[in-house]
Scaffold this motif. Structure first.
Motif, PDB file in Angstrom:
ATOM      1  N   GLN A  52       1.359  -1.163  -0.147  1.00 41.04           N
ATOM      2  CA  GLN A  52      -0.155   0.030  -0.150  1.00 41.04           C
ATOM      3  C   GLN A  52       0.320   1.203   0.354  1.00 41.04           C
ATOM      4  O   GLN A  52       0.832   2.310  -0.570  1.00 41.04           O
ATOM      5  N   ALA A  64       1.256   9.396  11.988  1.00 46.40           N
ATOM      6  CA  ALA A  64       0.239   8.988  12.274  1.00 46.40           C
ATOM      7  C   ALA A  64      -0.306   8.936  13.862  1.00 46.40           C
ATOM      8  O   ALA A  64      -0.727   9.727  14.275  1.00 46.40           O
ATOM      9  N   THR A 542      -0.679  -3.664   9.154  1.00 44.11           N
ATOM     10  CA  THR A 542      -1.280  -2.550   8.716  1.00 44.11           C
ATOM     11  C   THR A 542      -2.438  -2.810   9.792  1.00 44.11           C
ATOM     12  O   THR A 542      -2.639  -3.620  10.768  1.00 44.11           O
ATOM     13  N   ASP A 544      -7.109  -2.018  10.832  1.00 42.91           N
ATOM     14  CA  ASP A 544      -8.138  -0.976  10.202  1.00 42.91           C
ATOM     15  C   ASP A 544      -7.772  -0.856   8.707  1.00 42.91           C
ATOM     16  O   ASP A 544      -7.899   0.336   8.491  1.00 42.91           O
ATOM     17  N   LYS A 546      -5.456  -0.058   6.203  1.00 44.52           N
ATOM     18  CA  LYS A 546      -4.444   0.627   6.599  1.00 44.52           C
ATOM     19  C   LYS A 546      -2.544   0.364   6.308  1.00 44.52           C
ATOM     20  O   LYS A 546      -2.307  -0.370   8.238  1.00 44.52           O
ATOM     21  N   TYR A 548       0.930   0.841   8.080  1.00 40.88           N
ATOM     22  CA  TYR A 548       1.705   1.810   9.083  1.00 40.88           C
ATOM     23  C   TYR A 548       2.728   1.027   8.665  1.00 40.88           C
ATOM     24  O   TYR A 548       4.008  -0.060   8.819  1.00 40.88           O
ATOM     25  N   LYS A 597       2.340   6.883   8.119  1.00 39.31           N
ATOM     26  CA  LYS A 597       0.977   6.127   7.411  1.00 39.31           C
ATOM     27  C   LYS A 597       0.945   7.318   6.280  1.00 39.31           C
ATOM     28  O   LYS A 597       1.386   8.574   6.421  1.00 39.31           O
ATOM     29  N   PRO A 599      -0.904  10.081   4.271  1.00 38.39           N
ATOM     30  CA  PRO A 599      -2.662  10.219   4.344  1.00 38.39           C
ATOM     31  C   PRO A 599      -3.973   9.743   3.901  1.00 38.39           C
ATOM     32  O   PRO A 599      -3.582   9.524   3.116  1.00 38.39           O
ATOM     33  N   ASP A 600      -5.071  10.603   4.679  1.00 38.84           N
ATOM     34  CA  ASP A 600      -5.682   9.965   4.347  1.00 38.84           C
ATOM     35  C   ASP A 600      -6.933  10.242   3.069  1.00 38.84           C
ATOM     36  O   ASP A 600      -6.795  11.081   3.020  1.00 38.84           O
TER      37      ASP A 600
END
Length: 600
Positions: A52, A64, A542, A544, A546, A548, A597, A599-600
């Motif tokens: 990712q 994060a 990861t 949730d 995402k 890290y 992480k 960015p959202d």
């Protein structure tokens, strides 16, 4: 939910029997969403299939969250992530935190052992610890005072503990442990105190002793079959662990085992290296000093050795052989082989057949290495497998109380314990290195239990050439024995590397930077300066959905011992204080986990 399922599975398999429990741990290790073992996997590859975060977007990384450990001194190792729980450790006093990743990092439990602070001055090169391990619902911690503790992973309660050594005679611990099958494998530190090294297997269920293998001594102590255990393809023969020592000096012979361990399930072998012989004055211990400075392959169930390879016979420079063994399956000359690659303190990168112990490659991974012209690779030669020592840089030939100058590498090696990474996509190894030389003056020393047994004065300094400062981060081809690319750094690279399927490699610097580079070219893609120098190892997971990336920062270790312990005499820290004095201009003490992480 994932956390609940993980612990439920662990409980079920522990009831179902050992073999199924082994499968459960192996399955968890294979899940890239978790970071279940310090080395990433049993092969020590430190490679993640997560992508990712990749070379196209890693430049967008942001912090994060952070977590202060509450401890100053050097932070080595990394956190573990089991399901939705992160386990964070510290240097002495070896606190362990369990953090709830699904609840804003809330502290679930905290374990703080009560250890005698008198162990601190007995620990060589800082009060570091390389992390905890997990298996069968337990978190395993090997404390500085050599107590091995199994903690309930959900509650932190002590399920069992066992003493692995005696700090009163210099036995301590800085390493992590390796849970494998129904056992947990642990080593011992203390080569600078005349400790005789050993590796011990305890039963995971209750901490009872399964076996112990010493590095040197009688055959029954080092767990060998004289006719079946081999060295470079030949049986080692009877009394191999005593007949290259003078008298009974093997009893205080060093060869400690404070490094990393790897495991091949198909061969049922565990691999590790042994450290320097004691004392550091080579004139006081004639002979090859077997089996110090040795790669060992042992049967996990019995501890009996299949093969040895001694890299630096009769060590004269403190080139401990404890660095990690990285296991790969690669094609050489058209044949798929099971390989072991090892980057030794002595500056040589070794590639071996890990089934037979055959030596395939032995080349310098720092061009400044000058104590040897290279290793004899002719199997028909009487000196096969031995490095040819350059007389000018022989601390014994030059004599006691003689200062041998400009020896490269320094005692902390072209690489110390900071682990390399391997990418099966590029077939390159990513190696944090030291580009440091030394002056070395041996002197006569007597042994007293619990007192330093060193016998040498050292000074360290940059190698001083066009290859950069005191370190490089390199990509290495283990089949050709060549550097593919190299990134110069002002100071030694003392952080463990991480390679990922996103075509990137992460590492940290002593100034405190987390860096991401292109796995194929070494081009810098991202950097961020954390609050303190990095000697920890990069990990990823990861939560949730995402990805890290996490790193412990906190200056210390051998390179940072001056800052960590407040030392100013240049010869302190076995010469490292003077060599790394400039570090104080760039960083200060700390103890923090930083998690990154996208960015959202």
């Amino acid at each position: 939910m994932r956390k609940i399922l993980t612990f439920a599975m662990a409980l079920f398999v522990s009831m179902a029997g050992t073999s199924f429990a082994n499968d459960e741990l192996a399955t968890m290790i294979d899940d890239p969403n978790q970071w279940v073992i310090q080395t990433g996997d049993y092969k020590n590859q430190r490679y993640s299939k997560l992508d990712q975060i990749n070379k196209d977007n890693v430049g967008d990384l942001q912090v994060a969250w952070t977590f202060s450990t509450g401890v100053l001194r050097g932070h080595e190792g990394s956190p573990l992530v089991i399901g939705d729980t992160m386990y964070v450790h510290t240097p002495f006093p070896n606190i362990v935190y369990a953090l709830d990743l699904a609840n804003d990092g809330k502290i679930i439990w905290k374990y703080e052992p009560k250890q005698d602070p008198d162990v601190i001055p007995v620990m060589c090169c800082d009060t570091v610890n390389r992390g905890v391990a997990y298996a069968e619902g337990k978190i395993f911690l090997h404390q500085a005072d050599t107590t091995v503790v199994a903690l309930n992973a959900e509650t932190g309660a002590v399920e069992w503990s066992v003493k692995n050594g005696d700090a009163a005679i210099g036995e301590t611990n800085t390493a992590t442990v390796l849970p494998v099958k129904d056992k947990v494998i642990v080593g011992i530190s203390g080569g600078e105190f005349g400790v005789r090294g050993h590796v011990t297997a305890y039963n995971i269920a209750d901490g009872s002793l399964a076996w112990r293998a010493y590095s040197m001594g009688p055959d029954e102590d080092i767990l060998i079959d004289p006719e079946k255990t081999t060295h470079l393809g030949k049986p080692v023969g009877a009394d191999s662990g005593t007949n290259t020592w003078e008298g009974d000096q093997w009893k205080i012979g060093g060869g400690t085992t404070w490094g990393w361990y790897s495991y091949d399930a198909e061969e049922n072998l565990v691999y590790y290296g042994t450290g320097n012989p004691s004392t550091w004055n080579p004139a006081q211990r004639p002979g090859d000093n077997r089996w110090s400075m040795t790669i060992m392959a042992r049967d996990v169930d019995t501890g009996v050795a299949r093969w040895f390879y001694q890299m630096t016979p009769h060590d004269e420079w403190d080139y401990d052989g404890i660095n990690e063994m990285i296991l790969t399956e690669q094609e050489i000359d058209g044949v798929e082989r099971k390989l072991l690659t090892h980057f030794d303190r002595n500056g040589l990168g070794y590639t071996m057949d890990r089934v037979t112990g055959e030596l395939l490659v032995a080349e310098k991974f720092d061009p400044k290495v000058n104590w040897t012209t290279g290793v004899d690779m002719d199997p028909n030669s009487e000196t096969y497998g031995r490095p040819a020592v350059v007389a000018q840089y022989s601390t014994e030939q030059n004599g006691e109380d003689v200062n041998s100058t400009n020896i490269c590498p320094a005692a902390l090696g072209s690489k110390d314990q900071q682990p390399a990474a391997y990418s099966p996509e590029t077939e390159l190894f990513y190696v944090p290195t030291n580009h440091v030389c030394m002056d070395y003056e041996p002197f006569r020393v007597s042994y007293t239990a619990g007192q330093p047994y060193v016998g040498a004065t050292l000074a360290m300094y940059p190698a001083g050439d066009s290859h950069g400062g005191m370190g490089n981060f390199i990509a290495w081809d283990n089949k050709e024995g060549k550097i593919a690319w190299s990134i110069p750094e002002q100071f030694s690279v003392w952080s463990g590397a991480l390679a990922t399927a996103g075509d990137i490699v992460f590492y940290g610097t002593l100034e405190g930077y987390l860096k991401a580079v292109d796995a194929k070219t070494g081009d810098l893609l991202y950097e961020f300066k954390t609050p303190s120098g990095i000697i920890g190892n990069v990990m990823t997971y990861t939560s949730d959905g995402k990805q890290y990336v996490g790193i412990l920062s906190g200056i210390g270790g051998w390179a940072g011992i001056g800052l960590a312990a407040g030392l100013t005499n240049p010869n302190d820290g076995l010469g490292a204080v003077g060599g790394y004095a400039a570090l104080s201009d760039y960083t200060a003490l700390g103890g923090q986990l930083t998690v990154f992480k996208l960015p959202d």
